[in-house]
Design a protein around this motif. Structure first.
Motif, PDB file in Angstrom:
ATOM      1  N   UNK A   1       0.820  -1.200   0.000  1.00 22.78           N
ATOM      2  CA  UNK A   1       0.000   0.000   0.000  1.00 22.78           C
ATOM      3  C   UNK A   1       0.857   1.254   0.000  1.00 22.78           C
ATOM      4  N   UNK A   2       1.914   1.248  -0.814  1.00 25.02           N
ATOM      5  CA  UNK A   2       2.756   2.433  -0.930  1.00 25.02           C
ATOM      6  C   UNK A   2       2.042   3.544  -1.700  1.00 25.02           C
ATOM      7  N   UNK A   3       1.054   3.156  -2.529  1.00 25.90           N
ATOM      8  CA  UNK A   3       0.265   4.118  -3.291  1.00 25.90           C
ATOM      9  C   UNK A   3      -1.216   3.902  -2.973  1.00 25.90           C
ATOM     10  N   UNK A   4      -2.050   4.948  -3.138  1.00 22.05           N
ATOM     11  CA  UNK A   4      -3.501   4.759  -2.954  1.00 22.05           C
ATOM     12  C   UNK A   4      -4.032   3.716  -3.941  1.00 22.05           C
ATOM     13  N   UNK A   5      -5.033   2.967  -3.511  1.00 20.36           N
ATOM     14  CA  UNK A   5      -5.624   1.925  -4.341  1.00 20.36           C
ATOM     15  C   UNK A   5      -7.078   2.279  -4.644  1.00 20.36           C
ATOM     16  N   UNK A   6      -7.525   1.914  -5.833  1.00 14.87           N
ATOM     17  CA  UNK A   6      -8.908   2.106  -6.234  1.00 14.87           C
ATOM     18  C   UNK A   6      -9.540   0.737  -6.472  1.00 14.87           C
ATOM     19  N   UNK A   7     -10.600   0.425  -5.723  1.00 13.77           N
ATOM     20  CA  UNK A   7     -11.306  -0.843  -5.885  1.00 13.77           C
ATOM     21  C   UNK A   7     -12.722  -0.548  -6.364  1.00 13.77           C
ATOM     22  N   UNK A   8     -13.077  -1.080  -7.522  1.00 19.37           N
ATOM     23  CA  UNK A   8     -14.422  -0.907  -8.083  1.00 19.37           C
ATOM     24  C   UNK A   8     -15.243  -2.144  -7.728  1.00 19.37           C
ATOM     25  N   UNK A   9     -16.391  -1.919  -7.093  1.00 21.52           N
ATOM     26  CA  UNK A   9     -17.226  -3.049  -6.651  1.00 21.52           C
ATOM     27  C   UNK A   9     -18.689  -2.647  -6.737  1.00 21.52           C
ATOM     28  N   UNK A  10     -19.580  -3.630  -6.599  1.00 20.63           N
ATOM     29  CA  UNK A  10     -21.003  -3.315  -6.608  1.00 20.63           C
ATOM     30  C   UNK A  10     -21.426  -2.795  -5.234  1.00 20.63           C
TER      31      UNK A  10
ATOM     32  N   UNK B   1     -16.345  -1.314   7.489  1.00 17.13           N
ATOM     33  CA  UNK B   1     -15.636  -1.450   6.216  1.00 17.13           C
ATOM     34  C   UNK B   1     -15.198  -0.092   5.680  1.00 17.13           C
ATOM     35  N   UNK B   2     -16.086   0.898   5.731  1.00 14.87           N
ATOM     36  CA  UNK B   2     -15.757   2.220   5.207  1.00 14.87           C
ATOM     37  C   UNK B   2     -14.639   2.875   6.013  1.00 14.87           C
ATOM     38  N   UNK B   3     -14.676   2.728   7.327  1.00 17.50           N
ATOM     39  CA  UNK B   3     -13.612   3.288   8.164  1.00 17.50           C
ATOM     40  C   UNK B   3     -12.285   2.587   7.899  1.00 17.50           C
ATOM     41  N   UNK B   4     -12.332   1.273   7.763  1.00 19.80           N
ATOM     42  CA  UNK B   4     -11.114   0.504   7.491  1.00 19.80           C
ATOM     43  C   UNK B   4     -10.505   0.923   6.159  1.00 19.80           C
ATOM     44  N   UNK B   5     -11.360   1.087   5.138  1.00 16.47           N
ATOM     45  CA  UNK B   5     -10.864   1.493   3.818  1.00 16.47           C
ATOM     46  C   UNK B   5     -10.225   2.874   3.873  1.00 16.47           C
ATOM     47  N   UNK B   6     -10.857   3.789   4.567  1.00 20.01           N
ATOM     48  CA  UNK B   6     -10.332   5.153   4.657  1.00 20.01           C
ATOM     49  C   UNK B   6      -9.004   5.192   5.391  1.00 20.01           C
ATOM     50  N   UNK B   7      -8.897   4.433   6.475  1.00 14.71           N
ATOM     51  CA  UNK B   7      -7.676   4.426   7.279  1.00 14.71           C
ATOM     52  C   UNK B   7      -6.497   3.800   6.545  1.00 14.71           C
ATOM     53  N   UNK B   8      -6.788   2.947   5.566  1.00 15.75           N
ATOM     54  CA  UNK B   8      -5.716   2.222   4.872  1.00 15.75           C
ATOM     55  C   UNK B   8      -5.516   2.672   3.430  1.00 15.75           C
ATOM     56  N   UNK B   9      -6.053   3.820   3.070  1.00 11.59           N
ATOM     57  CA  UNK B   9      -5.752   4.393   1.768  1.00 11.59           C
ATOM     58  C   UNK B   9      -6.523   3.827   0.604  1.00 11.59           C
ATOM     59  N   UNK B  10      -7.722   3.260   0.857  1.00  8.75           N
ATOM     60  CA  UNK B  10      -8.551   2.737  -0.224  1.00  8.75           C
ATOM     61  C   UNK B  10      -9.518   3.802  -0.709  1.00  8.75           C
TER      62      UNK B  10
END
Length: 219
Positions: A170-179, A189-198
């Motif tokens: 996770x050296x760079x921001x990641x973009x995950x496309x999902x339904x 889930x949303x807090x975890x994603x925000x804290x880890x650069x998703x």
């Protein structure tokens, strides 16, 4: 599909009326089950809003293809479907040995990047408690979990994201496309994603397949 229909005798068909070309545009197909909510959500406003958000996120973070991922869940059975075989005409019973006559549905969460890299799957078994032996012969690096229904639920999705972090830098921001399934929308889930650069733009199932087919071109 095109059909060429000969008119007249096989020998003189060119000398007479030639051939008739018919293009079939109507096919008998089985319709896909679609909920009312999903049907009304797939409209011009929501589609345009998604692509507007996607464009803004991409311009802000300048993602490389290896940092853009498509995530989706599907179910498969533990018993394979026998293929068609040649059999003698009139034979009533044609069988093939399988591990059981009816299988158990297992959910697989697949994540693939725009560069073509696939993350080892996350498997969800229809059990109350997960046991490590359930992953016997699974792809190397796979992780597993259990839910009574065998489907993805909110409290397991953050485990899927943790599995992703363990395998990806996770050296760079990641973009995950999902339904936008409800299991993806929990506060945890949303807090975890925000804290880890998703960055996780949500999308309908119908639109997801279209974006997945063109994601290499838009990255």
């Amino acid at each position: 599909m095109w059909l060429l229909l000969m008119v007249g005798s096989p020998i003189k068909w060119l000398e007479r009326t030639g051939f008739v070309m018919i293009r079939h545009t109507l096919l008998l197909r089985t319709s896909e089950q679609t909920s009312f909510n999903r049907a009304i959500s797939f409209n011009n406003h929501n589609v345009n809003l998604f692509f507007k958000n996607l464009k803004e996120v991409k311009e802000k973070f300048r993602f490389s293809p290896q940092d853009v991922y498509n995530l989706d869940e599907t179910a498969f059975t533990t018993v394979h479907k026998p293929p068609k075989v040649l059999a003698k005409g009139g034979q009533k019973i044609v069988g093939q040995i399988t591990s059981a006559e009816r299988g158990t549905l297992v959910t697989i969460v697949a994540i693939v990047s725009a560069s073509g890299k696939a993350i080892p799957p996350f498997l969800i078994f229809p059990r109350v408690h997960f046991k490590e032996h359930m992953l016997h012969n699974a792809p190397i690096g796979s992780k597993g979990a259990a839910s009574p229904s065998g489907w993805m639920v909110s409290y397991l999705f953050s485990s899927e994201l943790k599995h992703f972090i363990e395998l990806e830098r996770l050296t760079n921001p990641k973009l995950i496309i999902m339904d936008n399934h409800e299991s993806h929308l929990s506060i945890e889930t949303l807090n975890f994603a925000k804290e880890n650069g998703f960055n996780t733009p949500y999308i309908t199932n119908t639109l997801q397949s279209q974006v997945a087919a063109t994601r290499c071109g838009c990255c």
